[in-house]
Design an enzyme around this catalytic site. Structure first.
Site, mmCIF file in Angstrom:
data_model
loop_
_atom_site.group_PDB
_atom_site.id
_atom_site.type_symbol
_atom_site.label_atom_id
_atom_site.label_comp_id
_atom_site.label_asym_id
_atom_site.label_seq_id
_atom_site.Cartn_x
_atom_site.Cartn_y
_atom_site.Cartn_z
ATOM 1 N NE ARG A 117 -28.648 34.281 5.558
ATOM 2 C CZ ARG A 117 -29.573 35.224 5.427
ATOM 3 N NH1 ARG A 117 -30.780 35.018 5.920
ATOM 4 N NH2 ARG A 117 -29.293 36.352 4.839
ATOM 5 C CE LYS A 155 -14.938 17.658 6.720
ATOM 6 N NZ LYS A 155 -13.585 17.131 6.418
ATOM 7 C CD GLU A 167 -13.015 7.693 2.156
ATOM 8 O OE1 GLU A 167 -12.407 7.644 3.246
ATOM 9 O OE2 GLU A 167 -12.990 8.699 1.421
ATOM 10 C CE LYS A 184 -17.859 11.231 7.952
ATOM 11 N NZ LYS A 184 -17.707 11.635 6.580
ATOM 12 C CD GLU A 192 -11.693 18.466 9.167
ATOM 13 O OE1 GLU A 192 -12.671 17.979 8.574
ATOM 14 O OE2 GLU A 192 -10.635 18.729 8.608
ATOM 15 N NE ARG A 230 -15.995 15.617 9.740
ATOM 16 C CZ ARG A 230 -17.251 15.774 9.387
ATOM 17 N NH1 ARG A 230 -18.059 16.479 10.133
ATOM 18 N NH2 ARG A 230 -17.704 15.222 8.271
ATOM 19 C CG ASN A 283 -8.923 15.068 5.404
ATOM 20 O OD1 ASN A 283 -8.111 15.570 4.637
ATOM 21 N ND2 ASN A 283 -10.229 15.205 5.246
ATOM 22 C CG HIS A 287 -9.149 12.013 2.481
ATOM 23 N ND1 HIS A 287 -9.086 10.778 3.079
ATOM 24 C CD2 HIS A 287 -10.383 12.091 1.909
ATOM 25 C CE1 HIS A 287 -10.231 10.143 2.903
ATOM 26 N NE2 HIS A 287 -11.038 10.917 2.197
ATOM 27 C CG HIS A 301 -8.739 15.748 -1.360
ATOM 28 N ND1 HIS A 301 -9.164 16.440 -0.244
ATOM 29 C CD2 HIS A 301 -9.664 14.783 -1.546
ATOM 30 C CE1 HIS A 301 -10.295 15.912 0.210
ATOM 31 N NE2 HIS A 301 -10.608 14.903 -0.563
ATOM 32 C CG HIS A 303 -12.949 10.387 -2.816
ATOM 33 N ND1 HIS A 303 -12.093 11.448 -2.614
ATOM 34 C CD2 HIS A 303 -13.312 9.951 -1.567
ATOM 35 C CE1 HIS A 303 -11.953 11.648 -1.313
ATOM 36 N NE2 HIS A 303 -12.679 10.764 -0.657
HETATM 37 N N1 LIG Z 1 -18.842 14.724 2.536
HETATM 38 C C1 LIG Z 1 -18.008 13.788 2.925
HETATM 39 O O1 LIG Z 1 -17.769 13.605 4.109
HETATM 40 C C2 LIG Z 1 -17.379 12.903 1.899
HETATM 41 C C3 LIG Z 1 -16.752 11.743 2.309
HETATM 42 C C4 LIG Z 1 -16.194 10.921 1.352
HETATM 43 C C5 LIG Z 1 -16.291 11.239 0.018
HETATM 44 N N2 LIG Z 1 -16.921 12.380 -0.341
HETATM 45 C C6 LIG Z 1 -17.082 12.702 -1.750
HETATM 46 O O2 LIG Z 1 -17.855 11.677 -2.371
HETATM 47 C C7 LIG Z 1 -17.533 11.613 -3.749
HETATM 48 C C8 LIG Z 1 -17.304 10.175 -4.160
HETATM 49 O O3 LIG Z 1 -18.463 9.439 -3.899
HETATM 50 P P1 LIG Z 1 -18.776 8.054 -4.646
HETATM 51 O O4 LIG Z 1 -17.593 7.196 -4.606
HETATM 52 O O5 LIG Z 1 -20.036 7.573 -4.100
HETATM 53 O O6 LIG Z 1 -18.879 8.480 -6.169
HETATM 54 P P2 LIG Z 1 -20.076 9.030 -7.093
HETATM 55 O O7 LIG Z 1 -21.048 9.806 -6.363
HETATM 56 O O8 LIG Z 1 -19.372 9.678 -8.215
HETATM 57 O O9 LIG Z 1 -20.774 7.678 -7.582
HETATM 58 C C9 LIG Z 1 -20.033 6.757 -8.324
HETATM 59 C C10 LIG Z 1 -20.805 6.293 -9.554
HETATM 60 O O10 LIG Z 1 -21.787 5.352 -9.172
HETATM 61 C C11 LIG Z 1 -23.050 5.682 -9.758
HETATM 62 N N3 LIG Z 1 -24.048 5.121 -8.870
HETATM 63 C C12 LIG Z 1 -24.383 5.566 -7.652
HETATM 64 N N4 LIG Z 1 -25.196 4.683 -7.049
HETATM 65 C C13 LIG Z 1 -25.401 3.680 -7.898
HETATM 66 C C14 LIG Z 1 -26.126 2.468 -7.843
HETATM 67 N N5 LIG Z 1 -26.765 2.110 -6.730
HETATM 68 N N6 LIG Z 1 -26.109 1.658 -8.906
HETATM 69 C C15 LIG Z 1 -25.420 1.997 -10.018
HETATM 70 N N7 LIG Z 1 -24.685 3.114 -10.143
HETATM 71 C C16 LIG Z 1 -24.680 3.947 -9.083
HETATM 72 C C17 LIG Z 1 -22.995 7.171 -9.862
HETATM 73 O O11 LIG Z 1 -23.916 7.642 -10.822
HETATM 74 C C18 LIG Z 1 -21.533 7.379 -10.275
HETATM 75 O O12 LIG Z 1 -21.373 7.181 -11.669
HETATM 76 C C19 LIG Z 1 -16.315 12.488 -3.944
HETATM 77 O O13 LIG Z 1 -16.718 13.707 -4.515
HETATM 78 C C20 LIG Z 1 -15.811 12.707 -2.538
HETATM 79 O O14 LIG Z 1 -15.121 13.923 -2.410
HETATM 80 C C21 LIG Z 1 -17.473 13.200 0.564
HETATM 81 O O1 LIG Z 2 -15.861 13.552 7.031
HETATM 82 C C1 LIG Z 2 -14.707 13.952 7.058
HETATM 83 O O2 LIG Z 2 -14.331 14.805 7.844
HETATM 84 C C2 LIG Z 2 -13.708 13.417 6.127
HETATM 85 O O3 LIG Z 2 -12.593 13.901 6.082
HETATM 86 C C3 LIG Z 2 -14.123 12.261 5.308
HETATM 87 C C4 LIG Z 2 -13.338 12.119 4.030
HETATM 88 O O4 LIG Z 2 -13.276 10.725 3.773
HETATM 89 C C5 LIG Z 2 -14.029 12.785 2.843
HETATM 90 O O5 LIG Z 2 -13.378 12.484 1.658
HETATM 91 C C6 LIG Z 2 -14.255 14.265 2.957
HETATM 92 O O6 LIG Z 2 -15.025 14.738 1.867
HETATM 93 C C7 LIG Z 2 -12.985 15.033 2.923
HETATM 94 O O7 LIG Z 2 -13.262 16.271 3.409
HETATM 95 P P1 LIG Z 2 -12.326 17.514 3.111
HETATM 96 O O8 LIG Z 2 -12.690 18.443 4.189
HETATM 97 O O9 LIG Z 2 -10.922 17.046 3.157
HETATM 98 O O10 LIG Z 2 -12.694 18.009 1.773
#
Ligand SMILES: NC(=O)c1ccc[n+]([C@@H]2O[C@H](COP(=O)([O-])OP(=O)(O)OC[C@H]3O[C@@H](n4cnc5c(N)ncnc54)[C@H](O)[C@@H]3O)[C@@H](O)[C@H]2O)c1
Ligand SMILES: O=C(O)C(=O)C[C@@H](O)[C@H](O)[C@H](O)COP(=O)(O)O
Length: 572
Positions: free
Chosen positions: A332, A354, A396, A439, A449, A453, A457, A460, A464, A476
């Site tokens: 948990r 998140k 972003e 952020k 959210e 927050r 989005n 997005h 999405h 993304h």
């Molecule tokens: N949790 C959140 O708040 C939030 C916010 C924004 C995006 N996201 C999520 O993040 C994801 C996208 O993230 P991303 O754009 O980082 O993509 P990703 O994690 O897919 O990474 C992109 C590519 O870069 C490679 N890579 C990573 N670091 C590297 C480095 N230093 N050198 C060489 N290659 C490297 C990875 O292996 C991958 O092939 C999506 O799933 C999106 O939904 C989440």
């Molecule tokens: O942190 C957040 O809140 C965001 O909405 C950041 C977004 O850029 C990010 O892509 C996030 O993963 C989207 O969240 P979701 O709740 O729409 O899945």
């Protein structure tokens, strides 16, 4: 001023009739926190009403009672606090407000008097209310202005508009957070096609520096368990510190591209006496599945990871989202350290708590809020990041520019995006720090959210939908770029945004080489995907749109013809 994690998130001051209670209720509801009114607290403690205290004990005794009540609320109330109009007159209260986020709700005599007449007895405005209000403001205005960190005008405006402005003061960049004497702030991949440059490291002419150009920057994310986002160069030592003294076992989750760095961190942790194991997961979006999560759970079980142990997520946003979800769910919730290695991970995914995975029904539909113990953004990582991924991360960053920090847009526009696309450039570092700061301010005020927050989005809902419709083959950030243009066109169709700002979206994104159109004829699929968006309430679509740069708002249930107009404009 960020919320420190103790005491009120936001304090409203201002004269009678400024709307502190009404606006306070709206702001508190959006932040998902309680509102407390110092007058109500005085009445609770004294067991009688404020007018009665004035009548029987006089104003000076009331001020003493009020100061005691406010002192207590400043240390105990973790929500929105509306101060009685004269509370700031007590020198002890003025001193105690230092370091808090204090918004002065300013109002002219006509509106204040009309509101007071509607809301009942105010001892200090009896007799000739307008004249008494003017006299009271002459004495108090300098104090309101001195104690406040921002000012919002309320005369002739709806409480909803004023509340939106107050919320924006929480996310406004520190440099432009309105000093009390200024006016209120104006309100707060593409598919891998043949045309796309082949993935490869970013331009060799601009390598990441090997020596630290400047000391690391620490940006604190406030909340129940505050943590720092560290931005700089050569930061592996930070990871050991963040894993903490209690974790005897550490799981380092990473994709293949980061195997070398994971091994180096493992060796460092082992040298510090920890049992550290590396665990390679599938690349990019294919990591965000239940099977991959279950594989991690199995490993944690086999190695008997306990409540003191830790997960380190090393990689892009896909890795930190998935590994974060593993840390959130194992026993948990165990300690998580995020080490983002993509630009997008640094400015967005690794910050804010998140975590989650995708399901057949849509993107990020299963997850949890699980803030990390810290985030280590080593800019040296960007030196090996493919240029297409660097570019996607800039979407972003630009998003933060449109919703909260216009300086980000200016930095890109200044040289047509050239420095932003160069790893190691001071401009890119400033962009990272500014986007992280946006952020941090937003998630520090609204982790779960409850309202504010949602502005993160921006773009997005459509993004999405593209990602799901394209089977997660788009980056993304590229989808977010198109999604922001869709949101801007939708805002224009709905009468929120003017043509110049819509053009600015395309201009900034195209300068960075980001896509601004989606050419596939798949509108029904996109509409279907948007219906699963987390911002939907009932069956009503809700979009984050802009009234202007830095003025995000929610558009509820846009008309079909407005959606069609936005769709027609992004079809390319
Ligand atoms: N949790 C959140 O708040 C939030 C916010 C924004 C995006 N996201 C999520 O993040 C994801 C996208 O993230 P991303 O754009 O980082 O993509 P990703 O994690 O897919 O990474 C992109 C590519 O870069 C490679 N890579 C990573 N670091 C590297 C480095 N230093 N050198 C060489 N290659 C490297 C990875 O292996 C991958 O092939 C999506 O799933 C999106 O939904 C989440
Ligand atoms: O942190 C957040 O809140 C965001 O909405 C950041 C977004 O850029 C990010 O892509 C996030 O993963 C989207 O969240 P979701 O709740 O729409 O899945």
């Amino acid at each position: 001023m960020a919320h420190s994690g103790t005491g009120p998130r936001l304090i409203l001051v201002g004269p009678p009739g400024a709307g502190k209670t009404t606006v306070g209720e709206l702001v508190a509801a959006t932040l998902g926190v309680p509102l407390c009114d110092s007058d109500a607290e005085v009445e609770r403690l004294a067991g009688t009403t404020v007018p009665e205290i004035f009548r029987t004990r006089g104003e000076s005794e009331f001020r003493v009672l009020e100061h005691d009540a406010v002192t207590r609320l400043l240390s105990e109330h973790d929500g929105v606090l509306a101060l009685g109009g004269g509370a700031v007159l007590h020198p002890g209260t003025q001193a105690a407000l230092a370091g808090h986020h204090v918004v002065f709700l300013d109002v002219d005599a006509d509106h204040a008097v009309a509101r007071v007449a509607r809301s009942g007895a105010r001892p200090l405005l009896e007799g000739d209310p307008a004249a008494r209000f003017e006299a009271l403001m002459t004495a108090r205005r300098p104090v309101y202005e001195r104690v406040a960190t921002a000012r919002v005008g309320t005369g002739g405006r709806t409480a909803e508009d004023v509340a939106a402005d107050v919320l924006r003061t929480l996310v406004a960049p520190a440099s432009s957070a309105a000093p009390a004497t200024s006016p209120a702030p104006a309100a707060p991949q593409a598919p891998a096609s043949s045309a796309e440059p082949a993935p490869g490291p970013a331009p060799a002419s601009a390598p990441a520096p090997t020596a630290p150009a400047a000391p690391a920057t620490r940006i604190t994310v406030t909340g129940a368990a505050p943590y720092d986002v560290v931005v700089g160069h050569g930061l592996d030592g930070e990871v050991l510190d963040l894993v903490g003294p209690d974790a005897s076992r550490v799981l380092l989750v990473h994709p293949a591209a980061l195997a070398g760095r994971a091994e180096a961190l493992r060796a460092e942790l082992a040298a510090a006496g920890r049992t550290a194991l590396t665990h390679e997961v599938p690349d990019a979006e294919s990591a965000k599945t239940l099977d991959v999560v279950a594989g991690c759970w199995d490993l944690l079980g086999e190695r008997r990871f306990g409540r003191d142990d830790a997960v380190v997520a090393l990689g892009g946003g896909a890795t930190t989202d998935m590994a974060g979800f593993v840390a959130a769910t194992w026993l948990r919730g165990i300690r998580l350290v995020n080490v983002p290695t993509t630009l997008l991970g640094m400015v967005d995914a690794a910050v804010g708590g998140k975590t989650g995975i995708n399901t057949a029904a849509g993107k990020n539909l299963v997850g949890s809020f699980h803030p990390p113990a810290g985030v280590v953004c080593d800019l040296d990582s960007l030196g090996t990041l493919p240029a297409v991924d660097l570019r996607a991360g800039l979407a972003e960053v630009v998003k933060c520019g449109f919703i909260a920090d216009e300086e980000i847009l200016r930095l890109v526009e200044a040289d047509g995006g050239a420095a932003a696309l160069r790893p190691g450039s001071p401009v890119l570092r400033e962009l990272v720090e500014r986007a992280v700061a946006v952020k941090a301010r937003v998630v520090g005020a609204d982790l779960r959210e409850a309202g504010l927050r949602e502005i993160l989005n921006y773009g997005h809902t459509f993004a999405h939908a593209i990602e799901r419709t394209e089977g997660y083959t788009w980056r993304h950030g590229d989808a977010v770029a198109v999604g922001m243009v869709f949101a801007a066109e939708l805002a224009r169709a709905a009468g929120h945004l003017d043509e110049t700002d819509v053009r600015r979206h395309r201009g900034v994104l195209e300068a960075l080489g980001l896509p601004t159109a989606y050419g596939e004829d798949r509108w029904p699929d996109l509409l279907d995907a948007m219906a699963s968006d987390k911002k939907v309430r009932g069956s009503t679509l809700r979009f984050v749109v802009l009234d202007a740069v830095g003025r995000p708002t929610i558009l509820r249930g846009p008309a079909p013809e407005q959606l069609e107009a936005a769709w027609a404009a992004v079809r390319g």
